[in-house]
Design a protein around this motif. Structure first.
Motif, PDB file in Angstrom:
ATOM      1  N   ALA A 132       0.831  -1.209   0.000  1.00 41.87           N
ATOM      2  CA  ALA A 132       0.000   0.000   0.000  1.00 41.87           C
ATOM      3  C   ALA A 132       0.863   1.256   0.000  1.00 41.87           C
ATOM      4  O   ALA A 132       0.522   2.262  -0.640  1.00 41.87           O
ATOM      5  CB  ALA A 132      -0.937  -0.005   1.205  1.00 41.87           C
ATOM      6  N   VAL A 133       1.980   1.205   0.690  1.00 45.85           N
ATOM      7  CA  VAL A 133       2.910   2.335   0.713  1.00 45.85           C
ATOM      8  C   VAL A 133       3.536   2.511  -0.671  1.00 45.85           C
ATOM      9  O   VAL A 133       3.678   3.641  -1.167  1.00 45.85           O
ATOM     10  CB  VAL A 133       3.987   2.143   1.803  1.00 45.85           C
ATOM     11  N   MET A 134       3.872   1.404  -1.320  1.00 48.04           N
ATOM     12  CA  MET A 134       4.453   1.466  -2.671  1.00 48.04           C
ATOM     13  C   MET A 134       3.493   2.150  -3.648  1.00 48.04           C
ATOM     14  O   MET A 134       3.932   2.835  -4.566  1.00 48.04           O
ATOM     15  CB  MET A 134       4.817   0.068  -3.168  1.00 48.04           C
ATOM     16  N   GLN A 135       2.202   1.968  -3.443  1.00 48.63           N
ATOM     17  CA  GLN A 135       1.202   2.611  -4.303  1.00 48.63           C
ATOM     18  C   GLN A 135       1.113   4.118  -4.041  1.00 48.63           C
ATOM     19  O   GLN A 135       0.714   4.873  -4.914  1.00 48.63           O
ATOM     20  CB  GLN A 135      -0.175   1.968  -4.090  1.00 48.63           C
ATOM     21  N   GLN A 136       1.494   4.558  -2.851  1.00 50.73           N
ATOM     22  CA  GLN A 136       1.344   5.958  -2.448  1.00 50.73           C
ATOM     23  C   GLN A 136       2.580   6.804  -2.737  1.00 50.73           C
ATOM     24  O   GLN A 136       2.457   8.003  -2.984  1.00 50.73           O
ATOM     25  CB  GLN A 136       1.017   6.022  -0.952  1.00 50.73           C
ATOM     26  N   VAL A 137       3.754   6.211  -2.704  1.00 53.54           N
ATOM     27  CA  VAL A 137       4.985   6.999  -2.851  1.00 53.54           C
ATOM     28  C   VAL A 137       5.073   7.627  -4.244  1.00 53.54           C
ATOM     29  O   VAL A 137       4.393   7.215  -5.179  1.00 53.54           O
ATOM     30  CB  VAL A 137       6.243   6.149  -2.552  1.00 53.54           C
ATOM     31  N   ASP A 138       5.948   8.613  -4.351  1.00 55.06           N
ATOM     32  CA  ASP A 138       6.128   9.329  -5.614  1.00 55.06           C
ATOM     33  C   ASP A 138       7.033   8.587  -6.592  1.00 55.06           C
ATOM     34  O   ASP A 138       7.088   8.938  -7.768  1.00 55.06           O
ATOM     35  CB  ASP A 138       6.704  10.720  -5.334  1.00 55.06           C
ATOM     36  N   GLY A 139       7.738   7.599  -6.114  1.00 50.56           N
ATOM     37  CA  GLY A 139       8.626   6.817  -6.966  1.00 50.56           C
ATOM     38  C   GLY A 139       9.435   5.853  -6.138  1.00 50.56           C
ATOM     39  O   GLY A 139       9.283   5.769  -4.915  1.00 50.56           O
ATOM     40  N   CYS A 140      10.309   5.139  -6.823  1.00 46.52           N
ATOM     41  CA  CYS A 140      11.096   4.106  -6.171  1.00 46.52           C
ATOM     42  C   CYS A 140      12.539   4.180  -6.654  1.00 46.52           C
ATOM     43  O   CYS A 140      12.798   4.287  -7.853  1.00 46.52           O
ATOM     44  CB  CYS A 140      10.482   2.746  -6.505  1.00 46.52           C
ATOM     45  N   ILE A 141      13.461   4.115  -5.715  1.00 45.90           N
ATOM     46  CA  ILE A 141      14.889   4.117  -6.002  1.00 45.90           C
ATOM     47  C   ILE A 141      15.433   2.737  -5.673  1.00 45.90           C
ATOM     48  O   ILE A 141      15.116   2.166  -4.626  1.00 45.90           O
ATOM     49  CB  ILE A 141      15.634   5.179  -5.167  1.00 45.90           C
ATOM     50  N   GLU A 142      16.278   2.224  -6.544  1.00 45.25           N
ATOM     51  CA  GLU A 142      16.892   0.915  -6.343  1.00 45.25           C
ATOM     52  C   GLU A 142      18.410   1.062  -6.318  1.00 45.25           C
ATOM     53  O   GLU A 142      18.979   1.805  -7.108  1.00 45.25           O
ATOM     54  CB  GLU A 142      16.473  -0.025  -7.474  1.00 45.25           C
ATOM     55  N   ILE A 143      19.043   0.355  -5.408  1.00 44.34           N
ATOM     56  CA  ILE A 143      20.507   0.336  -5.345  1.00 44.34           C
ATOM     57  C   ILE A 143      21.003  -0.695  -6.358  1.00 44.34           C
ATOM     58  O   ILE A 143      20.642  -1.872  -6.247  1.00 44.34           O
ATOM     59  CB  ILE A 143      21.009  -0.034  -3.937  1.00 44.34           C
ATOM     60  N   PRO A 144      21.811  -0.281  -7.343  1.00 40.61           N
ATOM     61  CA  PRO A 144      22.319  -1.262  -8.309  1.00 40.61           C
ATOM     62  C   PRO A 144      23.173  -2.314  -7.597  1.00 40.61           C
ATOM     63  O   PRO A 144      23.998  -1.983  -6.744  1.00 40.61           O
ATOM     64  CB  PRO A 144      23.184  -0.424  -9.248  1.00 40.61           C
ATOM     65  N   GLN A 145      22.948  -3.557  -7.933  1.00 38.88           N
ATOM     66  CA  GLN A 145      23.705  -4.661  -7.339  1.00 38.88           C
ATOM     67  C   GLN A 145      24.056  -5.672  -8.426  1.00 38.88           C
ATOM     68  O   GLN A 145      23.257  -5.905  -9.325  1.00 38.88           O
ATOM     69  CB  GLN A 145      22.877  -5.336  -6.239  1.00 38.88           C
ATOM     70  N   SER A 146      25.212  -6.269  -8.302  1.00 41.11           N
ATOM     71  CA  SER A 146      25.679  -7.207  -9.326  1.00 41.11           C
ATOM     72  C   SER A 146      25.862  -8.630  -8.824  1.00 41.11           C
ATOM     73  O   SER A 146      26.086  -9.528  -9.620  1.00 41.11           O
ATOM     74  CB  SER A 146      27.017  -6.719  -9.903  1.00 41.11           C
ATOM     75  N   GLY A 147      25.792  -8.829  -7.527  1.00 41.70           N
ATOM     76  CA  GLY A 147      26.042 -10.152  -6.974  1.00 41.70           C
ATOM     77  C   GLY A 147      24.856 -11.085  -7.096  1.00 41.70           C
ATOM     78  O   GLY A 147      23.838 -10.777  -7.717  1.00 41.70           O
ATOM     79  N   MET A 148      24.973 -12.220  -6.475  1.00 45.48           N
ATOM     80  CA  MET A 148      23.944 -13.244  -6.537  1.00 45.48           C
ATOM     81  C   MET A 148      22.736 -12.893  -5.655  1.00 45.48           C
ATOM     82  O   MET A 148      21.596 -13.130  -6.017  1.00 45.48           O
ATOM     83  CB  MET A 148      24.533 -14.585  -6.090  1.00 45.48           C
ATOM     84  N   LYS A 149      22.957 -12.332  -4.482  1.00 41.24           N
ATOM     85  CA  LYS A 149      21.889 -12.113  -3.501  1.00 41.24           C
ATOM     86  C   LYS A 149      20.937 -10.975  -3.868  1.00 41.24           C
ATOM     87  O   LYS A 149      19.753 -11.050  -3.587  1.00 41.24           O
ATOM     88  CB  LYS A 149      22.479 -11.835  -2.117  1.00 41.24           C
ATOM     89  N   HIS A 150      21.448  -9.909  -4.412  1.00 40.03           N
ATOM     90  CA  HIS A 150      20.622  -8.731  -4.699  1.00 40.03           C
ATOM     91  C   HIS A 150      19.808  -8.321  -3.482  1.00 40.03           C
ATOM     92  O   HIS A 150      18.615  -8.048  -3.562  1.00 40.03           O
ATOM     93  CB  HIS A 150      19.716  -8.962  -5.916  1.00 40.03           C
TER      94      HIS A 150
END
Length: 172
Positions: A132-150
């Motif tokens: 529900a919070v994801m629907q309300q926020v203005d956007g989403c930031i992701e940290i780039p990751q290259s490993g297996m776990k992400h």
């Protein structure tokens, strides 16, 4: 303290703050909460909002990692993250979730507005930011990751993102 140029509690409270608020969405670990307080102190952030079942000070396990930052950083409690996000938006904040999601913006590609306060929502250690919070926020930031776990611990994620945003705001 003088040699290191550290602020007193009074000086910290009176200092101009970085226009950034951290919102913790049902973070369960007191150690993670304490670490986020230390990060907020290190970058002179405006404050933290602890939501849902996120533990609040005073507690010895929060203090163990916060090392006094609960005394310097302004914080408040909100029963729900959704209410906190809506209030921040009404107060003129851009609110961004820190999450791996469709249409997220990679952190290295995100530029915060220099003239508008920003709030960042960090989610639960297992389930992330509430849907529900994801629907309300203005956007989403992701940290780039290259490993297996992400996957990164929330306190590590907070440190990475806050440093990046802080550096970008200082350049602006």
């Amino acid at each position: 303290m003088d040699e290191l140029g550290r602020k007193t509690i009074h000086q910290f409270k009176e200092a101009d703050k970085t226009p950034l608020v951290l919102v913790l969405d049902n973070v369960r670990s007191m150690h993670n909460v304490g670490s986020v307080f230390r990060t907020a102190d290190a970058f002179l952030l405006q404050g933290i909002i602890l939501c849902g079942y996120t533990p609040v000070p005073p507690h010895r396990d929060i203090h163990k990692t916060a090392l006094g930052a609960t005394e310097t950083v302004a914080w408040e409690y909100s029963a729900t993250t959704l209410e906190a996000v809506q209030r921040l938006q009404a107060d003129g904040f851009t609110v961004m979730a820190i999450e791996q999601a469709e249409k997220s913006i990679m952190l290295n590609d995100y530029t915060p507005a220099a003239d508008k306060p920003l709030a960042l929502v960090f989610g639960n250690e297992v389930s992330g930011v509430d849907a529900a919070v994801m629907q309300q926020v203005d956007g989403c930031i992701e940290i780039p990751q290259s490993g297996m776990k992400h996957s990164l611990n929330i306190s590590v994620s907070a440190g990475i993102v806050v440093w990046d945003i802080f550096a970008k705001l200082k350049k602006a």
